[in-house]
Design a protein around this motif. Structure first.
Motif, PDB file in Angstrom:
ATOM      1  N   ALA A 146       0.934  -1.235   0.076  1.00 36.04           N
ATOM      2  CA  ALA A 146      -0.035  -0.035   0.046  1.00 36.04           C
ATOM      3  C   ALA A 146       0.808   1.317   0.134  1.00 36.04           C
ATOM      4  CB  ALA A 146      -1.031   0.049   1.136  1.00 36.04           C
ATOM      5  N   TYR A 148       3.331   2.034  -1.915  1.00 34.63           N
ATOM      6  CA  TYR A 148       3.381   2.288  -3.363  1.00 34.63           C
ATOM      7  C   TYR A 148       2.146   3.291  -3.627  1.00 34.63           C
ATOM      8  CZ  TYR A 148       7.246  -0.933  -3.760  1.00 34.63           C
ATOM      9  OH  TYR A 148       8.316  -1.638  -3.740  1.00 34.63           O
ATOM     10  N   HIS A 149       0.981   3.062  -3.244  1.00 36.63           N
ATOM     11  CA  HIS A 149      -0.378   3.795  -3.494  1.00 36.63           C
ATOM     12  C   HIS A 149      -0.209   4.998  -2.630  1.00 36.63           C
ATOM     13  CE1 HIS A 149      -4.398   5.420  -3.988  1.00 36.63           C
ATOM     14  NE2 HIS A 149      -4.512   5.386  -2.549  1.00 36.63           N
ATOM     15  N   HIS A 150      -0.063   5.140  -1.225  1.00 35.99           N
ATOM     16  CA  HIS A 150      -0.254   6.313  -0.700  1.00 35.99           C
ATOM     17  C   HIS A 150       1.166   7.149  -0.827  1.00 35.99           C
ATOM     18  CE1 HIS A 150      -3.640   5.124   2.018  1.00 35.99           C
ATOM     19  NE2 HIS A 150      -3.081   3.825   1.934  1.00 35.99           N
ATOM     20  N   GLY A 153       1.117   7.222  -5.347  1.00 40.69           N
ATOM     21  CA  GLY A 153      -0.257   7.097  -6.380  1.00 40.69           C
ATOM     22  C   GLY A 153      -0.006   6.135  -7.257  1.00 40.69           C
ATOM     23  N   GLY A 155      -0.995   2.216  -9.028  1.00 38.28           N
ATOM     24  CA  GLY A 155      -1.735   1.056  -8.672  1.00 38.28           C
ATOM     25  C   GLY A 155      -1.220  -0.370  -8.766  1.00 38.28           C
ATOM     26  N   PHE A 177      -3.505  -5.212  -2.211  1.00 45.03           N
ATOM     27  CA  PHE A 177      -4.326  -3.966  -2.329  1.00 45.03           C
ATOM     28  C   PHE A 177      -5.857  -4.188  -1.958  1.00 45.03           C
ATOM     29  CE2 PHE A 177      -1.052  -2.226  -4.827  1.00 45.03           C
ATOM     30  CZ  PHE A 177      -1.470  -0.781  -4.976  1.00 45.03           C
ATOM     31  N   GLN A 288      -1.338  10.189  -1.135  1.00 46.51           N
ATOM     32  CA  GLN A 288      -2.821   9.690  -0.976  1.00 46.51           C
ATOM     33  C   GLN A 288      -3.196   9.555   0.110  1.00 46.51           C
ATOM     34  OE1 GLN A 288      -3.856   9.718  -4.468  1.00 46.51           O
ATOM     35  NE2 GLN A 288      -1.978  10.683  -4.871  1.00 46.51           N
TER      36      GLN A 288
END
Length: 291
Positions: A146, A148-150, A153, A155, A177, A288
């Motif tokens: 997570a 990598y997302h937070h 950004g 996916g 995810f 994010q």
């Protein structure tokens, strides 16, 4: 001394000589900075064990210890933190007995009102948010992915491409995810005591011009600290070693773990042009606030 240098030396000196002999040398007086370096660098694993052991005892005595992976990694991080401080400052303390100097330095740190506050800005709402996410990532693969997302950004598909994961790993990334969105995210916010009001406050701050710049600055502090959970196994690598790892297809867990916790190495690996990743802009911190 950087954590990279410390990691390298710890790895190099894993074949430690007789423990009692090493302790004996560390208890002797060293009179010059050169003698200090020589004696200490021959005994780094022992000194790390000692610093981590004192930290574990401190946590036990203050009712903050639990027998789990998270706490074991916590004491290892702080043992490495104390050892780095010792390597930097110890040379100016000669003549001294290195073992007793380390003991006194760790004891002094533990006597502070907030002994584990490694950066004051991490006590701010933004700092607490980042510290909580990165700290959780050390013990949870869902939280690790997570990041990598937070932080950037990305996916799941972009993570798979950037890390050049094979077919068997790809479904796991999607599941990571999914589980994070379903339960891991809420559990992590609860663990760090982050409320809806705190999150709303960060959302309002996000409109400021320098928000992501400040987030990157604090993220680097947190990443450097939490990477010390695995000092022997996951050091930063030069470009040619990352390239070899990607091209030969080994070190999958290494890639997943380290690149989530090191912005510099992620950008370096991204720039290798693997699977067309270089056709896109390098990852940068674009925080994010929702999963």
């Amino acid at each position: 001394m950087s954590s990279i240098g410390l990691s390298h030396m710890l790895y190099r000196d894993r074949a430690m000589p007789d423990r009692m002999t090493s302790v004996g040398r560390l208890e002797d007086v060293v009179s010059t900075a050169e003698d200090f370096d020589r004696v200490v660098l021959q005994s780094l694993p022992l000194l790390l064990d000692r610093a981590a052991g004192y930290t574990k005892r401190f946590l036990r005595e203050t009712g903050q210890w639990s027998d789990d992976v998270a706490h074991e990694k916590f004491v290892l991080r702080w043992g490495a933190e104390y050892l780095e401080q010792f390597l930097v400052s110890g040379r100016s303390e000669v003549p001294c007995r290195p073992l007793f100097l380390l003991d006194s330095m760790v004891a002094r740190q533990h006597s502070r009102p907030e002994p584990f506050c490694y950066h004051r800005d991490l006590l701010t709402p933004l700092g607490r948010f980042l510290d909580g996410l990165v700290g959780r990532a050390v013990v949870s693969r869902d939280a690790l992915i997570a990041l990598y997302h937070h932080c950037y950004g990305l996916g799941p598909g972009q993570v798979i491409t950037a890390l050049r994961l094979n077919g068997s790993e790809s479904p796991r990334i999607y599941k990571n995810f999914q589980r994070w969105r379903e339960s891991g995210w809420k559990r992590t916010l609860d663990d760090i005591g982050f409320t809806d009001a705190d999150l709303q406050g960060l959302t309002e701050q996000q409109q400021r011009h320098r928000f992501n710049g400040e987030a990157e600055r604090l993220l680097r502090f947190a990443q450097t600290h939490y990477r010390k959970s695995e000092p022997d196994h996951y050091p930063c690598l030069p470009r040619h070693q990352w390239e070899d790892m990607f091209l030969q297809g080994y070190g999958v867990e290494y890639r997943i773990w380290h690149l989530a916790l090191c912005l510099d190495c992620l950008q370096l690996a991204w720039d290798l042009g693997l699977d067309g990743a270089s056709a896109k802009e390098k990852p940068r911190v674009t925080l994010q606030l929702q999963p």
